[in-house]
Scaffold this active site. Structure first.
Site, PDB file in Angstrom:
ATOM      1  N   GLU A  48       0.856  -1.205   0.000  1.00 21.29           N
ATOM      2  CA  GLU A  48       0.000   0.000   0.000  1.00 21.29           C
ATOM      3  C   GLU A  48       0.887   1.248   0.000  1.00 21.29           C
ATOM      4  O   GLU A  48       1.945   1.265   0.636  1.00 21.29           O
ATOM      5  CB  GLU A  48      -0.847  -0.025   1.284  1.00 21.29           C
ATOM      6  N   LYS A 126      -9.443   1.031  -2.155  1.00 20.50           N
ATOM      7  CA  LYS A 126      -9.656   0.528  -0.789  1.00 20.50           C
ATOM      8  C   LYS A 126     -11.075   0.795  -0.303  1.00 20.50           C
ATOM      9  O   LYS A 126     -11.533   1.954  -0.292  1.00 20.50           O
ATOM     10  CB  LYS A 126      -8.621   1.196   0.127  1.00 20.50           C
ATOM     11  N   CYS A 175      -4.643  -3.201   2.807  1.00 21.16           N
ATOM     12  CA  CYS A 175      -4.403  -3.074   4.239  1.00 21.16           C
ATOM     13  C   CYS A 175      -5.599  -3.432   5.110  1.00 21.16           C
ATOM     14  O   CYS A 175      -5.891  -4.592   5.322  1.00 21.16           O
ATOM     15  CB  CYS A 175      -3.865  -1.684   4.557  1.00 21.16           C
TER      16      CYS A 175
HETATM   17  N1  CDT Z   1      -3.261   1.477   6.456  1.00 15.01           N
HETATM   18  C1  CDT Z   1      -4.167   0.810   7.204  1.00 15.01           C
HETATM   19  O1  CDT Z   1      -5.254   0.468   6.735  1.00 15.01           O
HETATM   20  N2  CDT Z   1      -3.856   0.594   8.471  1.00 15.01           N
HETATM   21  C2  CDT Z   1      -4.755  -0.026   9.382  1.00 15.01           C
HETATM   22  C3  CDT Z   1      -4.465   0.471  10.749  1.00 15.01           C
HETATM   23  C4  CDT Z   1      -5.679   0.550  11.519  1.00 15.01           C
HETATM   24  S1  CDT Z   1      -5.450  -0.154  13.035  1.00 15.01           S
HETATM   25  C5  CDT Z   1      -6.526  -1.426  13.150  1.00 15.01           C
HETATM   26  C6  CDT Z   1      -4.700  -1.540   9.385  1.00 15.01           C
HETATM   27  O2  CDT Z   1      -5.770  -2.164   9.409  1.00 15.01           O
HETATM   28  O3  CDT Z   1      -3.618  -2.128   9.417  1.00 15.01           O
END
Ligand code: CDT
Length: 317
Positions: A48, A126, A175
């Site tokens: 990402e 996303k 992500c």
């Molecule tokens: N970039 C991203 O989506 N990060 C989120 C952090 C949120 S914390 C649950 C992730 O789900 O890793």
């Protein structure tokens, strides 16, 4: 006829600092793609937001500065072009995450799959944006994805890339999406055989999310999401990190490639640039899809209505 067996490279990258020019980062990615191709990879998967620092950690008010993190218009042109050229020259496609600014002004957290001819085959935006629209007072690092991006509007479109290349059914997530089984299932209902997921997950979630979410727990959650969803959907899963220390904030590493049994084929050992390789045979997905997870025989959609009719939990009295 395309191939069902191929070598895949999961290209974990260490932090990209705010001050680093994008041209320099693209050269770094080209070097990693070339190394992947030297080692026989047909497809290289980057994380990402592979072109910039994870800027949603900051409240940025200056529009010009916000725009500097985005790619406007056709991603195959401009600063990323050398990576497209390298893909064509080396016959090695790639998955790349970046911040997208459309010609009509919409902003998404996006990734594309580019084939061995250097052509964009599929785009994904996303769907699950974590964090907040407004900054939280009293904390050093924000999570402002809901401020900078709109929710992805493309759904979960499974796709077959150029059939002269890899003959398989693919899906992409970004992500936080990997934590939502619904997303994987929508892809699996289209026959998905391999899922690519790039992530930027901060190592310390104790201030903003949950007081138990230290680095170790976050790594565990990341692994668990990838392994369990690969197993339950009988697909390969490739989760790739941007990791290490980025502008003073630590991101978890632990990139991994998982088979359709949920077993780890390869996992990163470092917290920086590191390429993981796996020999993928897409026919390994068949047994799970025809037996334990033969959806057409065993699923009970007539009992799952709440999944689409209801958003939040409604606890019973
Ligand atoms: N970039 C991203 O989506 N990060 C989120 C952090 C949120 S914390 C649950 C992730 O789900 O890793």
């Amino acid at each position: 006829m395309g191939i069902r067996k191929f070598k895949l490279a999961a290209v974990q990258i260490g932090g990209i600092q705010r001050a680093t020019p994008k041209e320099e980062t693209v050269q770094r990615l080209c070097k990693l793609l070339n190394e992947s191709a030297d080692n026989g990879a047909t497809l290289a998967v980057f994380p990402e937001l592979s072109l910039t620092s994870f800027f949603p950690r900051w409240l940025i008010e200056d529009q010009e500065e916000i725009d500097s993190f985005f790619e406007k218009g056709d991603i195959s042109k401009g600063v990323v072009k050398p990576l497209f050229d390298a893909a064509k020259e080396r016959g090695c496609g790639f998955v790349l995450g970046y911040a997208e600014l459309t010609d009509d002004g919409h902003r998404f957290n996006t990734c594309v799959l580019v084939d061995n001819q250097g052509q964009v085959v599929q785009k994904y935006r996303k769907a699950h944006l974590p964090g907040y629209v407004e900054p939280t007072e009293g904390i050093k690092w924000q999570q402002l994805e809901k401020k900078y991006f709109e929710y992805g509007d493309l759904g979960f479109p499974a796709f077959r890339p150029n059939k002269e290349w890899i003959d398989g059914i693919m899906g992409m997530l970004i992500c936080n999406d990997r934590r939502w089984p619904e997303a994987w299932r929508v892809y699996a209902l289209q026959g998905m055989e391999i899922c690519f997921n790039g992530y930027n997950t901060t190592a310390d979630g104790t201030a903003l999310f949950n007081k138990v979410e230290n680095k170790e727990v976050r790594m565990y959650h990341s692994d668990l999401s990838t392994k369990s969803n690969a197993y339950c959907n009988s697909c390969f899963a490739v989760s790739v990190a941007k990791c290490g220390v980025e502008d003073d904030q630590e991101l978890i590493a632990g990139s991994l490639i998982v088979d359709p049994n949920g077993l780890v084929i390869a996992q990163a050992k470092t917290e920086g640039d590191e390429i993981l390789y796996a020999d993928i045979d897409l026919d390994e997905t068949i047994s799970g899809k025809q037996k334990m997870f033969d959806f057409s025989r065993h699923r009970r959609p007539e009992l799952y209505g709440r999944l689409v009719s209801q958003k939040g939990a409604i606890p019973i009295e």
